[in-house]
Design an enzyme around this catalytic site. Structure first.
Site, PDB file in Angstrom:
ATOM      1  N   ASP A   1       0.880  -1.263   0.155  1.00 27.73           N
ATOM      2  CA  ASP A   1      -0.056  -0.070   0.172  1.00 27.73           C
ATOM      3  C   ASP A   1       0.933   1.374   0.046  1.00 27.73           C
ATOM      4  OD1 ASP A   1      -2.335  -1.428   0.123  1.00 27.73           O
ATOM      5  OD2 ASP A   1      -2.286  -1.497   2.455  1.00 27.73           O
TER       6      ASP A   1
ATOM      7  N   TYR B   1       6.234  -8.562   8.876  1.00 26.95           N
ATOM      8  CA  TYR B   1       5.651  -7.163   8.900  1.00 26.95           C
ATOM      9  C   TYR B   1       5.917  -6.745  10.442  1.00 26.95           C
ATOM     10  CZ  TYR B   1       3.312  -7.784   4.419  1.00 26.95           C
ATOM     11  OH  TYR B   1       3.076  -7.964   3.089  1.00 26.95           O
TER      12      TYR B   1
ATOM     13  N   ASP C   1      -7.177   1.010   7.523  1.00 24.35           N
ATOM     14  CA  ASP C   1      -6.085   1.627   7.729  1.00 24.35           C
ATOM     15  C   ASP C   1      -6.285   3.213   8.180  1.00 24.35           C
ATOM     16  OD1 ASP C   1      -6.147   2.831   5.407  1.00 24.35           O
ATOM     17  OD2 ASP C   1      -4.950   1.562   4.661  1.00 24.35           O
TER      18      ASP C   1
ATOM     19  N   ARG D   1      -3.953  -5.201   7.608  1.00 22.57           N
ATOM     20  CA  ARG D   1      -5.183  -4.389   7.846  1.00 22.57           C
ATOM     21  C   ARG D   1      -6.337  -4.954   8.524  1.00 22.57           C
ATOM     22  NH1 ARG D   1      -6.953  -1.840   2.777  1.00 22.57           N
ATOM     23  NH2 ARG D   1      -5.570  -3.369   1.712  1.00 22.57           N
TER      24      ARG D   1
END
Length: 369
Positions: free
Chosen positions: A50, A78, A92, A190
């Site tokens: 993203d 992550y 988000d 997310r």
């Protein structure tokens, strides 16, 4: 990172560029920048990030773009910050805040318990703003057009979900949770933030995301776009394949047969469907092989064909991708050479830029995280 040259001196080769994607850039923006730096149109990436996210973006140039579909499916790691107490339209921080609920009663013990419930093999409904296609159109296109988008839950694997820190903000009304996760391809971080918030009955969304590893490639191997502009570094094709797959050394005869797309003797992986990187006597990447059941009459090297005919073997190694050119006809018990499953042209010492099959096909890309 292997080969390094200044952009103006760069001989366009084939390899993987490990980029530390900056915030605010789309993955497509990064691909465009790498095209200019490498001087080639044949560039693609292995898994969308993203615009808000930063971190490891694997970019392939020239013949290495053919490796990208095999990188898309590897596990990702992550670090992220999840805010409890607010739900947003995109799950988000870039979305509209839909609801705020006080999270001051949420304890560390409750967070840990719900995190445990989101670890392992789980069913996850992807984020609405995602690259998943619904009746031929991306979900994010439909959602931005005001359409109602309903996505089905699908199985994903959350191998590790670790809480690193918890901070209470706005007088304790909201809670920020720093986490680290290692997940299978197609997992939305997310959505994990959303589902953790809902499990705690306060809502949640993602406020920061950084990809720290893609399969064998980690954040400490990456270069920023500024660094790449000054000293263009990439991992050569052979080295990249050697990091991704088990390696097999070929004889000159096997190399010639694979150049024509013929099967060779099995690599020894048996029924395991994993690919093997096959290297020629000079260390160049010749093909990606997969062991398949031996087949009489299949185009194969003499040794592999004779063994199949005699039913003395169960498997043969079939070329899934061929990178080396056919150089000279090799003797075979099956004289009509079959075309390679996906033949590739020869690599010149300074190949001309290939056009214009640039990016990984959208259907091959992993949804954004």
């Amino acid at each position: 990172m292997g080969k390094k040259q200044k952009p103006e001196e760069l001989e366009v080769g084939s390899g993987l560029v490990l980029v530390d994607k900056p915030a605010g850039w789309t993955s497509h923006d990064v691909v465009g920048r790498i095209r200019k730096l490498a001087g080639t149109r044949k560039v693609g990436h292995a898994g969308t990030l993203d615009p808000m996210a930063t971190g490891v973006l694997v970019v392939g140039i020239n013949r290495a773009t053919r490796l990208l579909t095999h990188i898309v499916g590897v596990d990702k790691t992550y670090t992220a910050t999840m805010r409890l107490g607010q739900s947003t339209s995109t799950d988000d921080a870039e979305g509209e805040v839909l609801q705020t609920r006080f999270a001051n009663a949420v304890s560390r013990e409750r967070i840990d318990a719900e995190v445990a419930g989101l670890t392992g093999e789980i069913q996850q409904v992807p984020a609405t703003i995602s690259a998943i296609k619904v009746d031929g159109r991306r979900a994010y296109d439909r959602a931005r057009a005001g359409e109602e988008v309903e996505l089905n839950a699908r199985g994903v694997s959350v191998h590790r979900f670790e809480v690193l820190d918890i901070r209470r903000i706005e007088g304790g009304k909201l809670v920020d949770v720093d986490i680290e996760v290692r997940v299978s391809s197609g997992t939305y971080v997310r959505a994990l933030a959303r589902d953790l918030g809902e499990a705690l009955e306060v809502g949640g969304h993602l406020t920061a995301l950084r990809r720290t590893a893609v399969g064998p490639y980690s954040i400490d191997q990456t270069l920023t776009l500024e660094q790449l502009g000054e000293d263009f570094g990439y991992i050569g094709l052979a080295e990249a394949a050697g990091q991704l797959f088990p390696a097999r050394e070929l004889t000159a005869e096997e190399t010639a047969n694979l150049g024509f797309g013929r099967r060779v003797t099995a690599s020894g992986t048996g029924a395991d469907p994993q690919l093997t990187a096959a290297f020629g006597p000079q260390g160049d990447l010749v093909a990606l092989l997969r062991d398949v059941p031996a087949k009489k009459g299949a185009s194969a090297s003499p040794e592999a064909a004779d063994a199949a005919q005699a039913e003395s073997v169960d498997y043969q190694a079939k070329p899934e991708l061929v990178f080396a050119p056919a150089t000279a006809p090799a003797a075979t018990s099956n004289p009509a050479p079959a075309a390679a499953s996906n033949p590739a042209p020869a690599a010149a010492s300074n190949p001309a830029p290939a056009a214009p099959a640039a990016e990984v096909p959208p259907e091959a890309e992993e949804p954004s995280a």
